[in-house]
Design a protein around this motif. Sequence first.
Motif, mmCIF file in Angstrom:
data_model
loop_
_atom_site.group_PDB
_atom_site.id
_atom_site.type_symbol
_atom_site.label_atom_id
_atom_site.label_comp_id
_atom_site.label_asym_id
_atom_site.label_seq_id
_atom_site.Cartn_x
_atom_site.Cartn_y
_atom_site.Cartn_z
ATOM 1 N N ARG A 3 35.116 -2.164 -20.424
ATOM 2 C CA ARG A 3 34.472 -2.141 -22.005
ATOM 3 C C ARG A 3 34.309 -3.332 -22.604
ATOM 4 O O ARG A 3 35.357 -4.121 -22.639
ATOM 5 C CB ARG A 3 35.331 -1.069 -22.464
ATOM 6 C CG ARG A 3 35.115 -0.985 -24.054
ATOM 7 C CD ARG A 3 36.395 -0.017 -24.633
ATOM 8 N NE ARG A 3 36.182 -0.123 -26.028
ATOM 9 C CZ ARG A 3 35.595 0.997 -26.799
ATOM 10 N NH1 ARG A 3 34.972 1.899 -26.222
ATOM 11 N NH2 ARG A 3 35.348 0.916 -28.184
ATOM 12 N N GLY A 4 33.387 -3.540 -23.166
ATOM 13 C CA GLY A 4 33.210 -4.551 -23.899
ATOM 14 C C GLY A 4 32.611 -5.994 -23.462
ATOM 15 O O GLY A 4 32.524 -7.251 -23.891
ATOM 16 N N ASN A 5 32.310 -5.805 -21.820
ATOM 17 C CA ASN A 5 31.784 -6.879 -21.126
ATOM 18 C C ASN A 5 30.535 -6.711 -20.369
ATOM 19 O O ASN A 5 30.280 -7.537 -19.439
ATOM 20 C CB ASN A 5 33.081 -7.210 -20.552
ATOM 21 C CG ASN A 5 32.942 -9.023 -19.985
ATOM 22 O OD1 ASN A 5 32.545 -9.514 -20.475
ATOM 23 N ND2 ASN A 5 33.419 -9.191 -18.503
ATOM 24 N N GLY A 10 24.333 -4.357 -22.829
ATOM 25 C CA GLY A 10 24.338 -4.316 -24.346
ATOM 26 C C GLY A 10 23.052 -4.774 -24.525
ATOM 27 O O GLY A 10 22.484 -4.607 -25.517
ATOM 28 N N ILE A 11 22.421 -5.860 -23.844
ATOM 29 C CA ILE A 11 20.963 -6.429 -24.118
ATOM 30 C C ILE A 11 20.013 -5.419 -24.021
ATOM 31 O O ILE A 11 19.012 -5.259 -24.875
ATOM 32 C CB ILE A 11 20.470 -7.489 -23.132
ATOM 33 C CG1 ILE A 11 21.531 -8.859 -23.412
ATOM 34 C CG2 ILE A 11 19.165 -7.989 -23.314
ATOM 35 C CD1 ILE A 11 21.347 -9.795 -22.468
ATOM 36 N N ALA A 12 20.074 -4.601 -22.963
ATOM 37 C CA ALA A 12 19.244 -3.425 -22.805
ATOM 38 C C ALA A 12 19.284 -2.438 -23.905
ATOM 39 O O ALA A 12 18.214 -1.876 -24.622
ATOM 40 C CB ALA A 12 19.385 -2.468 -21.367
ATOM 41 N N ALA A 235 29.109 -4.469 -25.281
ATOM 42 C CA ALA A 235 29.094 -5.874 -25.134
ATOM 43 C C ALA A 235 29.571 -6.649 -26.407
ATOM 44 O O ALA A 235 29.584 -6.027 -27.395
ATOM 45 C CB ALA A 235 27.573 -6.307 -24.812
ATOM 46 N N GLU A 236 29.828 -8.037 -26.252
ATOM 47 C CA GLU A 236 30.193 -8.915 -27.452
ATOM 48 C C GLU A 236 28.864 -8.850 -28.484
ATOM 49 O O GLU A 236 27.615 -9.329 -27.918
ATOM 50 C CB GLU A 236 30.573 -10.330 -27.076
ATOM 51 C CG GLU A 236 31.830 -10.056 -26.253
ATOM 52 C CD GLU A 236 32.214 -11.456 -25.902
ATOM 53 O OE1 GLU A 236 31.722 -12.623 -26.209
ATOM 54 O OE2 GLU A 236 33.288 -11.541 -25.081
ATOM 55 N N ALA A 237 29.234 -8.931 -29.540
ATOM 56 C CA ALA A 237 27.987 -8.981 -30.783
ATOM 57 C C ALA A 237 27.161 -10.295 -30.544
ATOM 58 O O ALA A 237 25.960 -10.456 -30.543
ATOM 59 C CB ALA A 237 28.585 -8.576 -32.037
#
Length: 289
Positions: A3-5, A10-12, A235-237
Amino acid sequence: MSRGNNTRLGIALMIAVSVVFASQDGISRHLAAEYNVFMVVMIRYWFFAAFVISVAARKAGGVRAAAQTRQPVVQGLRGLLLAAEICVMVTAFTILGLVESHAVFAAYPLLVAALSGPILGEHVGWRRWVAIGVGFVGVLFILKPGLGVFDPAAVIPLASAIMFAVYGLLTRYVARDDSTATSFFWTGTSGAVAMTFVGVWFWEPMNAVDWGWMGALCLTGALGHWLLIRTYEVAEASAVQPFAYFQMVFAALVGITVFGEVMEVNVIFGAAIIVAAGLFTLWRERQQG
């Protein structure tokens, strides 16, 4: 991936967010051209508030836990500011169109960087100040002050960008003590209360087709916010934020194909400068983070 990585996902998701929000902007432009902006935003906020309350009710502690905050004044101010910003931006859509409005609004990451010092006490180095200055040269290319007759309406999306930047910084501020769920709850509910006090005075009858578009506006708003939450969960902001600029591209496509807007050379050039400067400030923030 943990989670978070999961940066690829995240980009999609951020690109999907951009598509949904650009569609929402197109629907807002249509409805606000036919009906009062305050009424349109009010109805959108009613659905948004119902959505955030339903999300809060499903989490541990329910609505009471989501509403609990030690900074209700700042949280309420955030909600009011975002509601006002949406009204201003939708007004810009009806006057200037999606292309020019989004090109100017793209300056908001630069405004976040510029205002993070006085509002949050964060250090802004000289490189980011240079990028901010370059970005506002891009804004001037779009606004064309001094060339022919300057349209004062061109500053409307810039005012919206300033309001959204302050909203973003206040969100960072409250995040020191409050959870994302709490901020999300206050954003929807306080904005709905504020818009109801204003919007009910501007109620107009709406035809059946446009009620369908209003339903689509509400659904895209809820879907966009849900996708945005998922984006920051996986993902990271700092890794996904540059891809938020796709909203400007998709909104421009909607403006050109649906509303017959024209992409002028100065807007293309100015937007390119703004995006380049914005990407640099995001990169510097990630380097220093």
